[in-house]
Design a protein around this motif. Sequence first.
Motif, PDB file in Angstrom:
ATOM      1  N   ASN A 162     -47.578  52.671   9.210  1.00 43.66           N
ATOM      2  CA  ASN A 162     -48.248  53.439   8.150  1.00 43.66           C
ATOM      3  C   ASN A 162     -48.397  54.903   8.544  1.00 43.66           C
ATOM      4  O   ASN A 162     -48.217  55.793   7.714  1.00 43.66           O
ATOM      5  CB  ASN A 162     -49.613  52.837   7.834  1.00 43.66           C
ATOM      6  CG  ASN A 162     -49.498  51.464   7.232  1.00 43.66           C
ATOM      7  OD1 ASN A 162     -48.515  51.158   6.569  1.00 43.66           O
ATOM      8  ND2 ASN A 162     -50.486  50.623   7.471  1.00 43.66           N
ATOM      9  N   ALA A 197     -45.050  56.498   8.207  1.00 41.18           N
ATOM     10  CA  ALA A 197     -44.733  56.694   6.791  1.00 41.18           C
ATOM     11  C   ALA A 197     -45.451  57.916   6.243  1.00 41.18           C
ATOM     12  O   ALA A 197     -44.852  58.713   5.494  1.00 41.18           O
ATOM     13  CB  ALA A 197     -45.112  55.450   5.994  1.00 41.18           C
ATOM     14  N   ARG A 198     -46.723  58.089   6.601  1.00 45.27           N
ATOM     15  CA  ARG A 198     -47.464  59.273   6.156  1.00 45.27           C
ATOM     16  C   ARG A 198     -46.850  60.547   6.730  1.00 45.27           C
ATOM     17  O   ARG A 198     -46.767  61.565   6.037  1.00 45.27           O
ATOM     18  CB  ARG A 198     -48.936  59.151   6.545  1.00 45.27           C
ATOM     19  CG  ARG A 198     -49.701  58.154   5.688  1.00 45.27           C
ATOM     20  CD  ARG A 198     -51.199  58.295   5.833  1.00 45.27           C
ATOM     21  NE  ARG A 198     -51.669  58.139   7.201  1.00 45.27           N
ATOM     22  CZ  ARG A 198     -52.044  56.981   7.751  1.00 45.27           C
ATOM     23  NH1 ARG A 198     -51.999  55.873   7.027  1.00 45.27           N
ATOM     24  NH2 ARG A 198     -52.462  56.928   8.992  1.00 45.27           N
ATOM     25  N   GLU A 217     -43.756  61.264   4.726  1.00 42.14           N
ATOM     26  CA  GLU A 217     -44.105  61.798   3.411  1.00 42.14           C
ATOM     27  C   GLU A 217     -44.548  63.254   3.509  1.00 42.14           C
ATOM     28  O   GLU A 217     -44.198  64.079   2.654  1.00 42.14           O
ATOM     29  CB  GLU A 217     -45.205  60.946   2.777  1.00 42.14           C
ATOM     30  CG  GLU A 217     -44.726  59.576   2.348  1.00 42.14           C
ATOM     31  CD  GLU A 217     -45.860  58.625   1.992  1.00 42.14           C
ATOM     32  OE1 GLU A 217     -47.036  58.927   2.322  1.00 42.14           O
ATOM     33  OE2 GLU A 217     -45.567  57.579   1.397  1.00 42.14           O
ATOM     34  N   TYR A 259     -38.510  64.632   8.662  1.00 43.14           N
ATOM     35  CA  TYR A 259     -38.483  63.504   7.729  1.00 43.14           C
ATOM     36  C   TYR A 259     -37.564  62.400   8.246  1.00 43.14           C
ATOM     37  O   TYR A 259     -37.950  61.231   8.268  1.00 43.14           O
ATOM     38  CB  TYR A 259     -38.026  63.980   6.348  1.00 43.14           C
ATOM     39  CG  TYR A 259     -37.784  62.856   5.378  1.00 43.14           C
ATOM     40  CD1 TYR A 259     -38.848  62.207   4.762  1.00 43.14           C
ATOM     41  CD2 TYR A 259     -36.491  62.438   5.074  1.00 43.14           C
ATOM     42  CE1 TYR A 259     -38.630  61.170   3.873  1.00 43.14           C
ATOM     43  CE2 TYR A 259     -36.266  61.404   4.187  1.00 43.14           C
ATOM     44  CZ  TYR A 259     -37.330  60.779   3.590  1.00 43.14           C
ATOM     45  OH  TYR A 259     -37.114  59.737   2.717  1.00 43.14           O
ATOM     46  N   LEU A 271     -38.962  58.821   9.347  1.00 46.77           N
ATOM     47  CA  LEU A 271     -38.465  57.700   8.570  1.00 46.77           C
ATOM     48  C   LEU A 271     -37.725  56.704   9.462  1.00 46.77           C
ATOM     49  O   LEU A 271     -37.828  55.494   9.270  1.00 46.77           O
ATOM     50  CB  LEU A 271     -37.552  58.186   7.438  1.00 46.77           C
ATOM     51  CG  LEU A 271     -37.175  57.131   6.409  1.00 46.77           C
ATOM     52  CD1 LEU A 271     -38.414  56.644   5.675  1.00 46.77           C
ATOM     53  CD2 LEU A 271     -36.161  57.675   5.440  1.00 46.77           C
ATOM     54  N   CYS A 293     -40.420  54.758  11.239  1.00 49.56           N
ATOM     55  CA  CYS A 293     -41.016  53.816  10.278  1.00 49.56           C
ATOM     56  C   CYS A 293     -40.059  52.657  10.004  1.00 49.56           C
ATOM     57  O   CYS A 293     -40.485  51.501   9.925  1.00 49.56           O
ATOM     58  CB  CYS A 293     -41.360  54.548   8.991  1.00 49.56           C
ATOM     59  SG  CYS A 293     -42.180  53.517   7.769  1.00 49.56           S
ATOM     60  N   GLU A 336     -41.689  49.251   4.396  1.00 50.54           N
ATOM     61  CA  GLU A 336     -42.453  50.489   4.238  1.00 50.54           C
ATOM     62  C   GLU A 336     -41.515  51.693   4.222  1.00 50.54           C
ATOM     63  O   GLU A 336     -41.684  52.619   3.432  1.00 50.54           O
ATOM     64  CB  GLU A 336     -43.484  50.627   5.366  1.00 50.54           C
ATOM     65  CG  GLU A 336     -44.374  51.833   5.252  1.00 50.54           C
ATOM     66  CD  GLU A 336     -45.354  51.756   4.091  1.00 50.54           C
ATOM     67  OE1 GLU A 336     -45.895  52.809   3.722  1.00 50.54           O
ATOM     68  OE2 GLU A 336     -45.578  50.667   3.550  1.00 50.54           O
ATOM     69  N   ARG A 368     -39.875  51.935   0.897  1.00 54.47           N
ATOM     70  CA  ARG A 368     -40.814  52.473  -0.091  1.00 54.47           C
ATOM     71  C   ARG A 368     -40.885  53.992   0.018  1.00 54.47           C
ATOM     72  O   ARG A 368     -40.835  54.706  -0.991  1.00 54.47           O
ATOM     73  CB  ARG A 368     -42.202  51.862   0.102  1.00 54.47           C
ATOM     74  CG  ARG A 368     -43.207  52.301  -0.964  1.00 54.47           C
ATOM     75  CD  ARG A 368     -44.641  52.029  -0.559  1.00 54.47           C
ATOM     76  NE  ARG A 368     -45.059  52.743   0.634  1.00 54.47           N
ATOM     77  CZ  ARG A 368     -45.384  54.051   0.663  1.00 54.47           C
ATOM     78  NH1 ARG A 368     -45.292  54.782  -0.419  1.00 54.47           N
ATOM     79  NH2 ARG A 368     -45.781  54.618   1.782  1.00 54.47           N
ATOM     80  N   VAL A 369     -40.979  54.501   1.240  1.00 50.00           N
ATOM     81  CA  VAL A 369     -41.039  55.949   1.445  1.00 50.00           C
ATOM     82  C   VAL A 369     -39.736  56.604   0.990  1.00 50.00           C
ATOM     83  O   VAL A 369     -39.742  57.650   0.335  1.00 50.00           O
ATOM     84  CB  VAL A 369     -41.330  56.274   2.930  1.00 50.00           C
ATOM     85  CG1 VAL A 369     -41.177  57.753   3.210  1.00 50.00           C
ATOM     86  CG2 VAL A 369     -42.710  55.799   3.314  1.00 50.00           C
ATOM     87  N   ARG A 370     -38.628  55.981   1.331  1.00 54.89           N
ATOM     88  CA  ARG A 370     -37.316  56.517   0.941  1.00 54.89           C
ATOM     89  C   ARG A 370     -37.198  56.580  -0.588  1.00 54.89           C
ATOM     90  O   ARG A 370     -36.734  57.576  -1.144  1.00 54.89           O
ATOM     91  CB  ARG A 370     -36.218  55.636   1.530  1.00 54.89           C
ATOM     92  CG  ARG A 370     -34.857  56.255   1.518  1.00 54.89           C
ATOM     93  CD  ARG A 370     -33.844  55.381   2.237  1.00 54.89           C
ATOM     94  NE  ARG A 370     -34.049  55.409   3.679  1.00 54.89           N
ATOM     95  CZ  ARG A 370     -34.377  54.359   4.420  1.00 54.89           C
ATOM     96  NH1 ARG A 370     -34.526  53.172   3.871  1.00 54.89           N
ATOM     97  NH2 ARG A 370     -34.538  54.478   5.713  1.00 54.89           N
ATOM     98  N   SER A 409     -39.535  59.362  -1.956  1.00 58.55           N
ATOM     99  CA  SER A 409     -39.013  60.711  -1.720  1.00 58.55           C
ATOM    100  C   SER A 409     -37.786  60.972  -2.598  1.00 58.55           C
ATOM    101  O   SER A 409     -37.562  62.097  -3.029  1.00 58.55           O
ATOM    102  CB  SER A 409     -38.684  60.927  -0.252  1.00 58.55           C
ATOM    103  OG  SER A 409     -37.628  60.083   0.147  1.00 58.55           O
TER     104      SER A 409
END
Length: 108
Positions: free
Chosen positions: A61, A64-65, A68, A79, A83, A86, A93, A96-98, A101
């Motif tokens: 997490n 991931a933050r 982001e 990034y 990533l 993560c 996760e 989800r971030v990918r 973005s």
Amino acid sequence: MSVHFAAARCTTRSPLARILAKKPCGKPANDNGNAALAPIIDQRTRDALLHFAAHGLDAANVAARQAETAAAIEDSESYDRWLGICDALDTREAARVREASRDDYLIG
């Protein structure tokens, strides 16, 4: 009447002698002695392990933050690094971030 034990002279002909004979030890189960057999850890895995050591179960997490945040300031190098960390810790996760973005880039 007394009974005397007479050991077999050859271990191949006596079942009891084959059972009692010492067998040679097999190869060791660990690979500490041979550097060529040691697993190769890439930089992303090393970074993920160090990040996990610092943040514990919340490491994915936190990464991931960080990813982001790097995406928000358009720092592609950070990034990609965050990533990757993560992704090594939690694939869902990272996906989800990918996806988030990607949506930000499409809108903006």
